[in-house]
Design an enzyme around this catalytic site. Structure first.
Site, PDB file in Angstrom:
ATOM      1  N   CYS A   2      30.477 118.265  39.709  1.00 34.83           N
ATOM      2  CA  CYS A   2      29.928 119.351  40.532  1.00 34.83           C
ATOM      3  C   CYS A   2      31.013 120.133  41.270  1.00 34.83           C
ATOM      4  CB  CYS A   2      28.880 118.812  41.488  1.00 34.83           C
ATOM      5  SG  CYS A   2      29.420 117.417  42.517  1.00 34.83           S
ATOM      6  N   ASN A   4      24.829 121.023  44.126  1.00 37.33           N
ATOM      7  CA  ASN A   4      25.483 120.002  43.310  1.00 37.33           C
ATOM      8  C   ASN A   4      24.532 119.286  42.367  1.00 37.33           C
ATOM      9  OD1 ASN A   4      24.686 118.991  46.074  1.00 37.33           O
ATOM     10  ND2 ASN A   4      24.975 117.019  45.057  1.00 37.33           N
TER      11      ASN A   4
END
Length: 347
Positions: free
Chosen positions: A145, A314
């Site tokens: 992420c 994320n």
């Protein structure tokens, strides 16, 4: 309908994969596995899925053949189960770090989860940069992420020759969900709720991932200095990329033009412009639940410094949403299918 199974679907990323796939018009969620929740309905650990499905979790060893397998297992687990899992799916999308790097670099950054050299190569699944390869891919590794956010900001500048690749600094801020659903001392709520601390000033594993991906997509390998900071939020990444001009800029808007021209045809990346919005700088909040990344760029002309900020969720753009984006490309579907949620404001 494409039959998709989700391996290790009991965690946060698995819950988001299920949320997106259960609403996808071209997909049937055929199976979801979890050792901890085997036999329980999907909404037992995922309350946002109440009423969405009557499917129940199966144990990992009960995984059945499917068209596409999305693996949300922790790093090292898909490698360990490869001989069992790989014959069961025509295509595999992995959200862990197992196949983001080649064997040599993987061994450097993940020494506790060695990757045998005989395992096949995965396509590094950054859709805005690997779209053509994803259309023909059988195996895809979803980026990490924080690396994902940094790369979307950095790659256009490197490709355009605007920055010195030997000196790139990335400071990434991340919410607590990036640590997964299993708490430890650092992620336990009383410890983390008000935390604002740098938890990996040097040696973060995303360093190697950013360097390798920069070389993969631009032909130039960057030297990256990466730090990660925990912030008191649940979702979200804000990555600040500091790079230094490789030559005198034509004008202060040259980096902005590089970003804008790169992502003009990409629906999930928004390049923000000063004075064009009451919120001209990226922030994760309005992107929660979405597959979007917001970028901005500023230039310190006196010091030759170019600063890009990149924000994303994320769990979605940094994980589940990119898995579905890649799946759409692999299946020849519209790339935005099942990913239309625009977010909420205020949040």
């Amino acid at each position: 309908m494409t039959r998709v199974a989700v391996l290790g679907a009991g965690g946060y990323a698995g819950g988001e994969v299920l949320r997106l796939l259960l609403a996808h018009p071209a997909v049937e969620v055929a199976q979801a596995t979890s050792e901890q929740h085997a036999g329980k309905r999907l909404d037992f650990p995922h309350p946002h899925l109440r009423g969405a499905s009557t499917l129940r979790f199966a144990p990992h060893d009960a995984l059945e053949p499917c068209d596409v397998l999305v693996s949300c297992m922790p790093s090292g687990e898909l490698i360990r189960r490869w001989s069992q899992v790989s014959p069961l799916a025509a295509r595999i999308i992995d959200l862990s770090a197992d196949f983001r790097l080649g064997p040599v670099e993987h061994a450097r950054w993940y020494p506790r989860a060695p990757r045998p050299a005989e395992l096949p190569e995965f396509v590094y699944g950054l859709p805005e940069w690997a779209g053509a390869r994803l259309r023909d891919a059988r195996l895809v590794a979803v980026p990490g992420c924080m690396a994902h956010a940094a790369l979307l900001g950095l790659l256009p500048l490197v490709r355009a020759g605007l920055v010195r690749p030997e000196m790139v600094v990335v400071d990434a801020k991340t919410g607590s969900s990036g640590g997964g659903a299993t708490p430890d001392r650092s992620s336990h709520h009383p410890e983390r709720a008000s935390a604002l601390r740098c938890y990996r000033p040097t040696g973060h594993r995303h360093t190697g991932e950013i360097e390798a991906a920069t070389e993969r997509f631009t032909g130039t390998r960057a030297t990256v200095h990466f730090s990660a900071t925990a912030v008191p939020s649940v979702r979200g990444i804000l990555a600040t990329v500091h790079a230094f001009a490789a030559r005198p800029l034509e004008d202060a808007n040259e980096p902005l033009r590089a970003l804008a021209s790169t992502y003009r045809e990409h629906p999930f990346v928004n390049v923000l412009r000063a004075n064009a919005s009451a919120s001209p700088f990226p922030e994760p909040g309005p992107l929660s639940g979405t597959n979007h990344c917001d970028l901005s760029v500023d230039v310190d002309a006196e010091r030759g410094r170019i600063v890009v900020n990149a924000a994303l969720d994320n769990l979605v753009k940094g994980a589940a949403g990119t898995a579905v984006h890649a799946l759409n490309l692999m299946l020849g579907r519209p790339e935005t299918e099942g990913l239309g949620f625009r977010g909420l404001h205020p949040l």
